[in-house]
Design a protein around this motif. Structure first.
Motif, mmCIF file in Angstrom:
data_model
loop_
_atom_site.group_PDB
_atom_site.id
_atom_site.type_symbol
_atom_site.label_atom_id
_atom_site.label_comp_id
_atom_site.label_asym_id
_atom_site.label_seq_id
_atom_site.Cartn_x
_atom_site.Cartn_y
_atom_site.Cartn_z
ATOM 1 N N LYS A 1 -2.843 21.028 12.147
ATOM 2 C CA LYS A 1 -3.247 21.534 10.836
ATOM 3 C C LYS A 1 -2.517 20.766 9.729
ATOM 4 N N MET A 2 -1.213 20.567 9.926
ATOM 5 C CA MET A 2 -0.427 19.849 8.925
ATOM 6 C C MET A 2 -0.904 18.409 8.807
ATOM 7 N N ARG A 3 -1.249 17.825 9.931
ATOM 8 C CA ARG A 3 -1.751 16.446 9.956
ATOM 9 C C ARG A 3 -3.019 16.309 9.098
ATOM 10 N N GLU A 4 -3.874 17.309 9.192
ATOM 11 C CA GLU A 4 -5.097 17.302 8.373
ATOM 12 C C GLU A 4 -4.766 17.396 6.886
ATOM 13 N N LEU A 5 -3.818 18.294 6.559
ATOM 14 C CA LEU A 5 -3.454 18.464 5.145
ATOM 15 C C LEU A 5 -2.928 17.155 4.554
ATOM 16 N N LEU A 6 -2.176 16.412 5.370
ATOM 17 C CA LEU A 6 -1.559 15.184 4.866
ATOM 18 C C LEU A 6 -2.578 14.083 4.585
ATOM 19 N N LEU A 7 -3.782 14.244 5.145
ATOM 20 C CA LEU A 7 -4.818 13.233 4.919
ATOM 21 C C LEU A 7 -5.605 13.512 3.644
ATOM 22 N N ASP A 8 -5.094 14.452 2.841
ATOM 23 C CA ASP A 8 -5.853 14.908 1.689
ATOM 24 C C ASP A 8 -5.176 14.552 0.371
ATOM 25 N N PRO A 9 -5.159 13.269 0.002
ATOM 26 C CA PRO A 9 -4.575 12.911 -1.278
ATOM 27 C C PRO A 9 -5.434 13.475 -2.409
ATOM 28 N N PRO A 10 -4.928 13.677 -3.624
ATOM 29 C CA PRO A 10 -3.648 13.158 -4.104
ATOM 30 C C PRO A 10 -2.478 14.135 -3.939
ATOM 31 N N GLN A 11 -2.640 15.245 -3.213
ATOM 32 C CA GLN A 11 -1.567 16.230 -3.103
ATOM 33 C C GLN A 11 -0.320 15.630 -2.430
ATOM 34 N N ASP B 1 0.807 -1.214 0.000
ATOM 35 C CA ASP B 1 0.000 0.000 0.000
ATOM 36 C C ASP B 1 0.841 1.265 0.000
ATOM 37 N N MET B 2 2.148 1.106 0.230
ATOM 38 C CA MET B 2 2.984 2.295 0.349
ATOM 39 C C MET B 2 2.963 3.114 -0.930
ATOM 40 N N ASP B 3 2.580 2.499 -2.036
ATOM 41 C CA ASP B 3 2.438 3.232 -3.291
ATOM 42 C C ASP B 3 1.338 4.283 -3.195
ATOM 43 N N LEU B 4 0.473 4.139 -2.192
ATOM 44 C CA LEU B 4 -0.622 5.092 -2.022
ATOM 45 C C LEU B 4 -0.191 6.323 -1.240
ATOM 46 N N SER B 5 0.932 6.224 -0.559
ATOM 47 C CA SER B 5 1.370 7.332 0.281
ATOM 48 C C SER B 5 1.769 8.534 -0.570
#
Lengths: 198, 198
Positions: free
Chosen positions: A135-145, A10-14
């Motif tokens: 705040k940064m934690r929230e941003l990181l949960l927002d793929p595909p960015q 699944d790491m390809d999804l990171s």
């Protein structure tokens, strides 16, 4: 309570990347220098990165001889005797890439994702408009960015790198006026704050 | 949002201690061994401990030669050339003590506080009745009770040490099925989870 656990495949999804920058950084006198690669930083960072779902960790150093040194270390653990001795270390180090410049890394990630990667610089002191961890934690949960977390070796990232970053993360604060963590400790704490299941 | 900041002199108020145990711990084959001291573990742990308000960090090793080695490292940075080169390192390393056994450390802290210290073992896997970080964090805010956080070198604390502890802390979980942090990274993350201003 547990967040979804990423299996190996699944790491390809990171969409989280990490950069360990050796130039340009400050030395203890505030001069801009290129630092030497520290073997243990590579191991510790790779193990943390693997634990916290980082897709690729870039070791960034403009000196050919330093990049070759990292290549030799990686080969020892990925193809050489180390692979048999410690398969878990092999797995962690397989996600390391060695590049000459931060710009090269930014281009590579942006091309892979077909969108500009956003850079997140880290620093031991408060910068203007520092972004808090929640705040940064929230941003990181927002793929595909895709995001690239940048850590400076030596005495830290230069002002130019900080100012050119899309975000600068808030510094780590303990409960003492002593605040001089090793890069290894800072990387571990920051990845846990951003990605850990706490 | 910030917790009260401890100045240098306030560290006498701290009731949190840390133990870096070199025996008894497991080796990679599950045998009980005494590990060798790692120079960088001492530096990194001292810097983290100073940042997060630990009062004393005990390096625990039953071998005279190993304790003498640590003594030489500490003297270099506290009294020798290192003290001038890096005063901040001196300050961090000044809170290190070197002792032969965990029992000796427990007695020393208990006598200093005139009450039994409670031991908190750490382990990379889930143990029965593991205490979550939030709960432990609350306990640590309750002076005058002293606590000793025990970290195992090598492949971790033996079953006997875990079972003899008053608490075993929950393991660190990332978001991947890879979970093999260095002792340096684990110490940093655990101190941040328990004491950090996040």
């Amino acid at each position: 309570m547990r967040r979804e656990t990423l299996q190996n495949d699944d790491m390809d999804l990171s969409t989280l990347y990490l950069g360990l920058l050796h130039y340009p950084v400050y030395d203890r006198g505030g001069r801009v220098v290129c630092t030497a690669v520290t073997n243990l930083d590579i191991h510790d960072t790779a193990r943390c990165a693997s634990t916290f779902g980082v897709r690729i960790t870039y070791v960034i150093n403009p000196l050919d001889s330093q990049r070759e040194l990292v290549g030799r270390i990686l080969r020892h653990w990925i193809e050489g005797p180390g692979a048999h001795y410690n398969p878990l270390r092999k797995r962690a180090l397989e996600q390391i890439r060695v590049r000459a410049t931060l710009g090269e890394v930014v281009r590579e990630i942006s091309e892979a994702h077909q969108m500009p990667v956003l850079t997140v610089a880290t620093d031991a002191s408060w910068q203007d408009n520092a972004i808090p961890y929640g705040k940064m934690r929230e941003l990181l949960l927002d793929p595909p960015q895709p995001y690239l977390l940048v850590f400076g070796t030596g005495w830290g990232l230069t002002r130019e790198v900080l100012e050119a970053s899309d975000y600068v993360l808030a510094p780590i604060e303990g409960i003492s006026d002593y605040n001089h963590l090793s890069l290894r400790a800072a990387t571990a704490i920051i990845l846990d704050r951003l990605m850990g299941d706490r």
